[in-house]
Scaffold this motif. Structure first.
Motif, PDB file in Angstrom:
ATOM      1  N   GLU A   1       8.725  -2.479   5.642  1.00  0.00           N
ATOM      2  CA  GLU A   1       7.827  -3.560   5.224  1.00  0.00           C
ATOM      3  C   GLU A   1       6.576  -3.555   6.092  1.00  0.00           C
ATOM      4  O   GLU A   1       5.450  -3.621   5.591  1.00  0.00           O
ATOM      5  N   ALA A   2       6.782  -3.457   7.418  1.00  0.00           N
ATOM      6  CA  ALA A   2       5.655  -3.469   8.351  1.00  0.00           C
ATOM      7  C   ALA A   2       4.763  -2.250   8.170  1.00  0.00           C
ATOM      8  O   ALA A   2       3.541  -2.324   8.399  1.00  0.00           O
ATOM      9  N   ALA A   3       5.346  -1.127   7.750  1.00  0.00           N
ATOM     10  CA  ALA A   3       4.567   0.099   7.550  1.00  0.00           C
ATOM     11  C   ALA A   3       3.747   0.065   6.264  1.00  0.00           C
ATOM     12  O   ALA A   3       2.867   0.907   6.071  1.00  0.00           O
ATOM     13  N   GLY A   4       4.043  -0.898   5.375  1.00  0.00           N
ATOM     14  CA  GLY A   4       3.268  -1.032   4.147  1.00  0.00           C
ATOM     15  C   GLY A   4       3.939  -0.511   2.898  1.00  0.00           C
ATOM     16  O   GLY A   4       3.289  -0.392   1.851  1.00  0.00           O
ATOM     17  N   ALA A   5       5.228  -0.186   2.980  1.00  0.00           N
ATOM     18  CA  ALA A   5       5.929   0.300   1.789  1.00  0.00           C
ATOM     19  C   ALA A   5       5.827  -0.718   0.654  1.00  0.00           C
ATOM     20  O   ALA A   5       5.825  -1.931   0.885  1.00  0.00           O
ATOM     21  N   GLN A   6       5.756  -0.215  -0.573  1.00  0.00           N
ATOM     22  CA  GLN A   6       5.606  -1.084  -1.734  1.00  0.00           C
ATOM     23  C   GLN A   6       6.910  -1.295  -2.501  1.00  0.00           C
ATOM     24  O   GLN A   6       7.009  -2.184  -3.334  1.00  0.00           O
ATOM     25  N   PHE A   7       7.899  -0.465  -2.221  1.00  0.00           N
ATOM     26  CA  PHE A   7       9.235  -0.651  -2.767  1.00  0.00           C
ATOM     27  C   PHE A   7      10.208   0.061  -1.843  1.00  0.00           C
ATOM     28  O   PHE A   7       9.812   0.854  -0.980  1.00  0.00           O
TER      29      PHE A   7
END
Length: 225
Positions: A97-103
């Protein structure tokens, strides 16, 4: 199309996350499963896949560069849909989540991880290889699953059988899916897309043969018409 990115402070319902997964699957049809072993491969590999029409990417955490790859792609290739695979724990979910994943995609399920996925703003596609795993997720509102490893877990026959008791569930079979059997999977009404890495041969990556990856990606999509 509804964005696959959500503010960490935004509550997203399970119904909304199911819709996001359906949108992703419709766009992807084939979800390439990527493991990054060299940082210099991140952008050219993604560009090669995108040039072949594969623009939704599952970046696994099987290597130490997984989180780095997600961050780089989200920053430098915002037109792609970038998800995290091989998420095994609540802590790993927080990290992607913190890394920016979208799913998020998992190879299997634990109750703790499924509960974390309910609270997460990101759509989570839990891995399953049994009816019991599906029931565990079903009770928490999940209706979309990854069948993994698909071929070892019964393949097309298993998905057909699971469609009986779980007629509102759809699957992304991954593991043993390739050019020779993709049509058999995609012909099933409860298959929304497939995952695989057959267009990412290790030798091609090692040698930087990005054009071959583009050609194989294009050929894979061409099989689907």
């Amino acid at each position: 199309m509804t964005t696959l990115a959500s503010s960490p402070n935004t509550h997203v319902t399970m119904a909304e996350k199911i819709e996001l997964i359906d949108q992703l699957a419709a766009r992807a049809r084939i979800l390439p499963v990527i493991t990054i072993n060299r940082e210099q491969d991140i952008l050219p590999m993604a560009d090669a896949l995108a040039a072949g029409g594969l623009t939704c990417l599952e970046v696994t955490l099987r290597s130490e560069l997984g989180l780095t790859a997600i961050r780089v792609l989200r920053e430098q290739r915002p037109e792609l849909s970038v998800g995290a695979g091989t998420v095994l724990t609540r802590q790993m979910l927080a990290e992607v989540e913190a890394a920016g994943a979208q799913f998020v995609v998992t190879p299997g399920v634990t109750l703790d991880l499924l509960e974390a996925g309910v609270d997460s703003p990101l759509p989570l596609l839990p891995g399953t290889s049994s009816a019991s795993d599906i029931m565990l997720g079903y009770g928490l509102g999940y209706r979309r699953f990854k069948l993994f490893p698909a071929e070892v877990s019964g393949g097309v026959a298993a998905i057909k059988a699971l469609g009986g008791p779980f007629n509102s569930v759809r699957f992304c079979p991954t593991g043993g899916v390739g050019a020779k059997n993709i049509l058999s999977y995609m012909a099933l009404p409860n298959v929304m897309c497939v995952g695989g890495s057959w267009m990412l041969d290790n030798e091609w990556i090692k040698n930087g043969d990005w054009q071959r990856i583009t050609e194989e990606s294009r050929a894979a999509l061409a099989l689907l018409g």
